[in-house]
Scaffold this motif. Structure first.
Motif, PDB file in Angstrom:
ATOM      1  N   ARG A  93      42.477 -43.490  21.523  1.00 27.20           N
ATOM      2  CA  ARG A  93      42.418 -43.057  22.920  1.00 27.20           C
ATOM      3  C   ARG A  93      43.777 -43.142  23.633  1.00 27.20           C
ATOM      4  O   ARG A  93      43.927 -42.688  24.753  1.00 27.20           O
ATOM      5  CB  ARG A  93      41.393 -43.899  23.685  1.00 27.20           C
ATOM      6  CG  ARG A  93      39.978 -43.462  23.485  1.00 27.20           C
ATOM      7  CD  ARG A  93      39.719 -42.084  24.039  1.00 27.20           C
ATOM      8  NE  ARG A  93      39.622 -42.043  25.487  1.00 27.20           N
ATOM      9  CZ  ARG A  93      39.431 -40.915  26.175  1.00 27.20           C
ATOM     10  NH1 ARG A  93      39.342 -39.756  25.558  1.00 27.20           N
ATOM     11  NH2 ARG A  93      39.351 -40.938  27.485  1.00 27.20           N
ATOM     12  N   TYR A 144      36.385 -39.401  17.494  1.00 33.29           N
ATOM     13  CA  TYR A 144      34.974 -39.004  17.497  1.00 33.29           C
ATOM     14  C   TYR A 144      34.775 -37.547  17.897  1.00 33.29           C
ATOM     15  O   TYR A 144      33.677 -37.024  17.834  1.00 33.29           O
ATOM     16  CB  TYR A 144      34.195 -39.882  18.493  1.00 33.29           C
ATOM     17  CG  TYR A 144      34.867 -39.952  19.848  1.00 33.29           C
ATOM     18  CD1 TYR A 144      34.713 -38.935  20.774  1.00 33.29           C
ATOM     19  CD2 TYR A 144      35.696 -41.025  20.180  1.00 33.29           C
ATOM     20  CE1 TYR A 144      35.367 -38.974  21.991  1.00 33.29           C
ATOM     21  CE2 TYR A 144      36.349 -41.076  21.403  1.00 33.29           C
ATOM     22  CZ  TYR A 144      36.178 -40.048  22.304  1.00 33.29           C
ATOM     23  OH  TYR A 144      36.829 -40.074  23.498  1.00 33.29           O
ATOM     24  N   CYS A 145      35.835 -36.851  18.343  1.00 36.99           N
ATOM     25  CA  CYS A 145      35.640 -35.662  19.172  1.00 36.99           C
ATOM     26  C   CYS A 145      35.911 -34.330  18.477  1.00 36.99           C
ATOM     27  O   CYS A 145      36.914 -34.157  17.792  1.00 36.99           O
ATOM     28  CB  CYS A 145      36.528 -35.788  20.399  1.00 36.99           C
ATOM     29  SG  CYS A 145      36.261 -34.478  21.594  1.00 36.99           S
ATOM     30  N   LYS A 155      44.891 -33.797  22.066  1.00 36.59           N
ATOM     31  CA  LYS A 155      44.724 -35.182  21.637  1.00 36.59           C
ATOM     32  C   LYS A 155      43.855 -35.196  20.376  1.00 36.59           C
ATOM     33  O   LYS A 155      43.451 -34.142  19.883  1.00 36.59           O
ATOM     34  CB  LYS A 155      44.127 -35.993  22.772  1.00 36.59           C
ATOM     35  CG  LYS A 155      45.040 -35.958  24.027  1.00 36.59           C
ATOM     36  CD  LYS A 155      44.977 -37.208  24.782  1.00 36.59           C
ATOM     37  CE  LYS A 155      46.069 -37.430  25.800  1.00 36.59           C
ATOM     38  NZ  LYS A 155      46.632 -36.271  26.482  1.00 36.59           N
ATOM     39  N   ALA A 156      43.603 -36.362  19.861  1.00 40.19           N
ATOM     40  CA  ALA A 156      42.861 -36.421  18.596  1.00 40.19           C
ATOM     41  C   ALA A 156      41.956 -37.643  18.587  1.00 40.19           C
ATOM     42  O   ALA A 156      42.044 -38.491  17.700  1.00 40.19           O
ATOM     43  CB  ALA A 156      43.842 -36.474  17.430  1.00 40.19           C
ATOM     44  N   CYS A 157      41.086 -37.741  19.595  1.00 33.62           N
ATOM     45  CA  CYS A 157      40.162 -38.877  19.621  1.00 33.62           C
ATOM     46  C   CYS A 157      39.292 -38.806  18.365  1.00 33.62           C
ATOM     47  O   CYS A 157      38.846 -37.712  17.979  1.00 33.62           O
ATOM     48  CB  CYS A 157      39.321 -38.839  20.880  1.00 33.62           C
ATOM     49  SG  CYS A 157      40.343 -38.913  22.361  1.00 33.62           S
ATOM     50  N   HIS A 167      42.450 -37.555  31.996  1.00 31.29           N
ATOM     51  CA  HIS A 167      42.605 -38.486  30.870  1.00 31.29           C
ATOM     52  C   HIS A 167      43.394 -39.697  31.349  1.00 31.29           C
ATOM     53  O   HIS A 167      44.452 -39.541  31.956  1.00 31.29           O
ATOM     54  CB  HIS A 167      43.340 -37.801  29.713  1.00 31.29           C
ATOM     55  CG  HIS A 167      43.261 -38.598  28.446  1.00 31.29           C
ATOM     56  ND1 HIS A 167      43.979 -39.754  28.261  1.00 31.29           N
ATOM     57  CD2 HIS A 167      42.532 -38.416  27.322  1.00 31.29           C
ATOM     58  CE1 HIS A 167      43.695 -40.249  27.057  1.00 31.29           C
ATOM     59  NE2 HIS A 167      42.821 -39.448  26.473  1.00 31.29           N
ATOM     60  N   GLN A 225      39.855 -29.865  29.896  1.00 30.83           N
ATOM     61  CA  GLN A 225      39.407 -31.025  29.106  1.00 30.83           C
ATOM     62  C   GLN A 225      40.209 -32.247  29.527  1.00 30.83           C
ATOM     63  O   GLN A 225      39.675 -33.342  29.628  1.00 30.83           O
ATOM     64  CB  GLN A 225      39.589 -30.782  27.606  1.00 30.83           C
ATOM     65  CG  GLN A 225      38.591 -29.831  27.000  1.00 30.83           C
ATOM     66  CD  GLN A 225      37.170 -30.310  27.160  1.00 30.83           C
ATOM     67  OE1 GLN A 225      36.925 -31.492  27.398  1.00 30.83           O
ATOM     68  NE2 GLN A 225      36.224 -29.411  27.047  1.00 30.83           N
ATOM     69  N   ASN A 226      41.505 -32.048  29.751  1.00 34.28           N
ATOM     70  CA  ASN A 226      42.362 -33.091  30.307  1.00 34.28           C
ATOM     71  C   ASN A 226      43.158 -32.408  31.414  1.00 34.28           C
ATOM     72  O   ASN A 226      44.276 -31.971  31.213  1.00 34.28           O
ATOM     73  CB  ASN A 226      43.294 -33.667  29.249  1.00 34.28           C
ATOM     74  CG  ASN A 226      42.500 -34.329  28.136  1.00 34.28           C
ATOM     75  OD1 ASN A 226      41.670 -35.179  28.401  1.00 34.28           O
ATOM     76  ND2 ASN A 226      42.756 -33.918  26.919  1.00 34.28           N
ATOM     77  N   CYS A 231      42.616 -28.892  23.851  1.00 32.58           N
ATOM     78  CA  CYS A 231      43.048 -30.292  23.896  1.00 32.58           C
ATOM     79  C   CYS A 231      43.992 -30.568  22.736  1.00 32.58           C
ATOM     80  O   CYS A 231      43.733 -30.147  21.606  1.00 32.58           O
ATOM     81  CB  CYS A 231      41.820 -31.201  23.799  1.00 32.58           C
ATOM     82  SG  CYS A 231      42.268 -32.939  23.725  1.00 32.58           S
ATOM     83  N   VAL A 271      36.252 -31.454  20.215  1.00 34.26           N
ATOM     84  CA  VAL A 271      36.845 -30.479  21.148  1.00 34.26           C
ATOM     85  C   VAL A 271      38.098 -29.789  20.602  1.00 34.26           C
ATOM     86  O   VAL A 271      38.197 -28.559  20.656  1.00 34.26           O
ATOM     87  CB  VAL A 271      37.093 -31.107  22.541  1.00 34.26           C
ATOM     88  CG1 VAL A 271      37.966 -30.210  23.408  1.00 34.26           C
ATOM     89  CG2 VAL A 271      35.766 -31.371  23.231  1.00 34.26           C
ATOM     90  N   PRO A 272      39.059 -30.537  20.039  1.00 37.46           N
ATOM     91  CA  PRO A 272      40.254 -29.834  19.564  1.00 37.46           C
ATOM     92  C   PRO A 272      39.929 -28.745  18.532  1.00 37.46           C
ATOM     93  O   PRO A 272      40.541 -27.680  18.536  1.00 37.46           O
ATOM     94  CB  PRO A 272      41.109 -30.955  18.955  1.00 37.46           C
ATOM     95  CG  PRO A 272      40.676 -32.178  19.713  1.00 37.46           C
ATOM     96  CD  PRO A 272      39.204 -31.998  19.934  1.00 37.46           C
TER      97      PRO A 272
END
Ligand code: SAM
Ligand code: SF4
Length: 441
Positions: free
Chosen positions: A273, A159-160, A155-157, A234, A197-198, A153, A162-163
């Motif tokens: 988001r 809370y996450c 993105k850079a949410c 997403h 993931q997306n 991923c 995953v990246p």
């Protein structure tokens, strides 16, 4: 080593990674066993999305402390392995192997080195060519096959993890995706689920340069497939063309999973988001105005740092406005090294629990109403299971609802894997009950 035990935590992508790992190990001649104490090699494919999932893994690992775990090769795979890396060896010294998802192709080599006596082994390089080429997958279901099309991923949410646990976004070439799917269809799989993931950020890296919608259209035309699903979309990258594709190709299932996370634009901005409430609702409008009835499910986080009661009420009002067909809801979990972890204004645990309970109650009522609207309709289900105790078959509709049904036509296993028409007679919040139409089996 002759036998292995493999337990999976977390999401669909981990489930599918485990299918690949099992295939790889079985090709090395290892036999899978269902009891870790019977296994020479014990592997946990881990999830670090929430603290609870991570804690569970370490509690499993502690069971293998000496002397009980003596003689076993204990390994940690997946997101905890990637994030914690070599620290796992300190925290759980009985562990000998740590390997992130991008390094699974190296597993046979790592295991050979372990057998040759090396004490600690790791595969943590995120740059390694990922596990897209998967000739050795040992699939759990004979009907539904998972196919990874995007890894990681970008993105850079806030809370996450995953990246940092799965690395940056990498799409698989369209030729490789299509070859795997054609082969699956030839092997008799009728349902394919595209994973990422997306997933809708898919961008073919080969000169063909297909975007996600082109890929969807091509997959939908593979002979033999009856259903194609895709998760997770997403909202930021969700365009009307996806809805148009679902309208055009009946093989594309009537279901979109579109995680909203919060109904408050203020919280969405703070989560990074990349969309606000109005933009999200716009996508819902596109989906609802399709010719086909497309079910919508979502993910929601409650108690994100700084979420006020008014923000939370906006999430509840969004639930009512959209009337999601289902929702996965989570209490915000503070994850190390994410942007939100360092923020002040963390919400107390009891308050998060209160909000979660309120949300679950509201969503349960919505689902009961929505499922109730289906009573009397006829649904096509893919039959996946049979419960001898109740004499009921378990199927899944195109909209991804579970439908338990009785069938006069059913004897033993004969309906498994088949597409059956069933009339809905009752509805609960999480599933439907019905009976098959014998003429239409
Ligand atoms: N990529 C998908 C997206 O952006 O919607 C979601 C992937 S994530 C593996 C699945 C879900 O876990 C998220 O949608 C979110 O609701 C939840 N999640 C992720 N991090 C979380 C955290 N720190 N606390 C609580 N829930 C979390
Ligand atoms: Fe995590 Fe956000 Fe990437 Fe989804 S988009 S995997 S929630 S960082």
């Amino acid at each position: 080593m002759r036998t292995f035990y493999l337990e999976t935590f977390g999401c669909q992508m981990n489930e599918h990674d485990s299918e690949k790992v099992a295939g790889l190990l079985m090709a090395q001649g290892l036999e899978r066993v269902e009891d870790p104490w019977q296994a020479d090699l014990v592997l946990y494919n881990t999830c670090s999305i929430r603290e609870k999932a991570e804690r569970k893994v370490f509690s499993r690992l502690s069971e293998f402390r000496r002397p009980r775990g003596e003689g076993k090769l204990l390994g940690v795979l997946g997101c905890v392995a990637q994030r914690e890396g070599l620290r796992i060896f300190e925290r759980a010294p009985q562990v000998r192997l740590v390997c992130g998802s991008a390094s699974y192709p190296q597993l046979p080599e790592l295991l050979a080195r372990a057998e040759a006596g090396e004490r600690r082994l790791s595969g943590l390089d995120l740059a390694v060519e990922s596990t897209f080429e998967t000739p050795l997958v040992c699939r759990d279901s004979p009907y539904r096959a998972y196919v990874t099309i995007v890894e990681g991923c970008d993105k850079a949410c806030a809370y996450c993890v995953v990246p940092s646990a799965r690395g940056g976004e990498r799409s698989r070439s369209s030729a490789s995706v299509m070859a795997e799917i054609r082969q699956l269809a030839q092997q008799g799989y009728t349902e394919v689920q595209l994973l990422g993931q997306n997933v809708n950020c898919y961008r073919d890296p080969s000169p063909a340069g297909w975007d996600f919608v082109t890929l969807l259209a091509r997959v939908a035309q593979v002979p033999g497939l009856r259903r194609v699903r895709f998760v997770t979309s997403h909202p930021r990258d969700f365009g009307r063309e996806i809805v148009a594709a679902i309208d055009t190709y009946p093989v594309l299932a009537e279901h979109v999973h579109l995680p909203v996370q919060s109904g408050s634009s203020r919280v969405l901005a703070s989560m990074q988001r990349l969309y606000n409430r109005e933009e999200y609702l716009q996508r819902i409008e596109w989906i609802r105005s399709a010719r086909r009835q497309i079910a919508i499910s979502t993910d929601v986080i409650v108690g994100f740092p700084g979420e006020t009661e008014a923000d939370f009420q906006q999430t509840l009002s969004l639930l009512e406005e959209v009337r999601f067909d289902s929702a996965f809801s989570f209490k915000y979990s503070r994850r190390p090294l994410t942007a939100a972890a360092a923020r002040d204004a963390q919400i107390p645990e009891e308050e998060k629990s209160r909000r979660l309970a309120a949300l679950l109650e509201r969503q349960r009522a919505i689902q009961l109403r929505r499922n109730g609207e289906l009573v009397g309709t006829v649904q096509e289900v893919l039959v996946e299971d049979y419960h001898p105790a109740t004499g009921q078959w378990v199927g899944r509709t195109s909209q991804n609802r579970v439908l338990n049904f009785a069938s006069a036509a059913g004897d033993g296993r004969s309906l498994l894997g088949r597409y059956v028409q069933a009339r809905v007679t009752r509805a609960g919040p999480n599933s439907l009950v019905g009976e098959s139409l014998p003429d239409l089996v």
